[in-house]
Design an enzyme around this catalytic site. Sequence first.
Site, PDB file in Angstrom:
ATOM      1  N   GLU A 294       2.569  -0.702   4.489  1.00  0.00           N
ATOM      2  CA  GLU A 294       2.236   0.663   4.066  1.00  0.00           C
ATOM      3  C   GLU A 294       3.527   1.434   3.816  1.00  0.00           C
ATOM      4  OE1 GLU A 294      -0.676   2.334   3.698  1.00  0.00           O
ATOM      5  OE2 GLU A 294      -2.161   0.980   4.602  1.00  0.00           O
TER       6      GLU A 294
ATOM      7  N   ASP B 224      -3.599   2.329  -4.735  1.00  0.00           N
ATOM      8  CA  ASP B 224      -2.254   2.135  -4.170  1.00  0.00           C
ATOM      9  C   ASP B 224      -1.750   0.709  -4.409  1.00  0.00           C
ATOM     10  OD1 ASP B 224      -4.323   1.396  -2.265  1.00  0.00           O
ATOM     11  OD2 ASP B 224      -2.785   1.215  -0.735  1.00  0.00           O
TER      12      ASP B 224
ATOM     13  N   HIS C 200       0.840  -1.200   0.000  1.00  0.00           N
ATOM     14  CA  HIS C 200       0.000   0.000   0.000  1.00  0.00           C
ATOM     15  C   HIS C 200       0.877   1.252   0.000  1.00  0.00           C
ATOM     16  CE1 HIS C 200      -3.474  -2.325   1.789  1.00  0.00           C
ATOM     17  NE2 HIS C 200      -2.469  -3.037   2.279  1.00  0.00           N
ATOM     18  N   TYR C 201       0.272   2.372  -0.362  1.00  0.00           N
ATOM     19  CA  TYR C 201       0.858   3.644   0.067  1.00  0.00           C
ATOM     20  C   TYR C 201      -0.055   4.263   1.108  1.00  0.00           C
ATOM     21  CZ  TYR C 201      -1.885   6.017  -3.744  1.00  0.00           C
ATOM     22  OH  TYR C 201      -2.835   6.472  -4.601  1.00  0.00           O
ATOM     23  N   THR C 202       0.535   5.145   1.932  1.00  0.00           N
ATOM     24  CA  THR C 202      -0.208   5.701   3.054  1.00  0.00           C
ATOM     25  C   THR C 202      -1.157   6.820   2.638  1.00  0.00           C
ATOM     26  OG1 THR C 202       1.598   7.243   3.464  1.00  0.00           O
ATOM     27  CG2 THR C 202       1.620   5.175   4.729  1.00  0.00           C
TER      28      THR C 202
HETATM   29 ZN   LIG Z   1      -4.154   0.433   0.607  1.00  0.00          ZN
END
Ligand SMILES: [Zn+2]
Length: 282
Positions: free
Chosen positions: A112, A193, A47-49
């Site tokens: 993340e 993401d 993921h990205y935050t």
């Molecule tokens: Zn995510």
Amino acid sequence: MAFDVLKSKNPTAFAVGFSLAENTNFKGISKHSGVFNNEMPDTIVIHYTASGSAESAINTLSNPNVKASAHIIVDWDGSITQLIPFNKIAWHAGRSTWNGRTGLNKFSIGIEIVNPGHLKKVGQQYQSWFGKFYPEEEVMAAIHRNESKERYWHVFKEEQIKAVKEVCELLIDKYGIKEILGHEEIAPRRKTDPGPAFPLDKFRDTIFNNRKESNSDTEEISKGIVTANELNIRENPTVASNKVNSPLPQGTEVTILEKNGNWLFISTKVKGWVNSNYIEKV
Ligand SMILES: [Zn+2]
């Protein structure tokens, strides 16, 4: 502040997650659904935050009123904060589907990475959804795998990708992880993401292909046969070291247990080191 897996040189304690080293930045929040079932986790979700800093992501994911969490957060400099032990189910995937499974939280570790996500061009600058501006050199234009038009995305730092790779490799070793997926792949209508700035396809290909190659190397060299008339077998991988037995005659079948430069540690009636030039692999 954060535990840095690269600097610590003690990745095992980190990877195990149940018994974290004293120096880990482990917040131990209770936003999880208990321990994974047997054989799980077998997947990593990246993921990205959608935030500008690790601090704000940690605050959000630790907030008891926010129904989301993740195992770790990777900051801009590659340093890592762990919120949930790796043996527990975190809340990062949400409604999600992959290969006939739904609700990927119960199968996966959530990583993340700090990154603001997609950006909007405003004059000569690029603005995040939370209003922060970023200079052009931190931005790339790319088409998302689930979209058809080019948009602007904040680039990931090399340190972040390196840290994520290291964590993935540790988790593959520890849990036998079989798949690395992007949130955008398991929830394509809701999520973007980690987005096209993260080299996801190349990243997982490299990790899994490297492992395949090193595995097949071991298989390839697991059996051999002595080709010299007589082959000395020694205690250590050096000609100065003592012989463990009388020399092995030509045609002796050996099992290769380890390689060290030009030497092989082999097993036959005895075990010891031999010069690899005189072993033909079979
Ligand atoms: Zn995510």
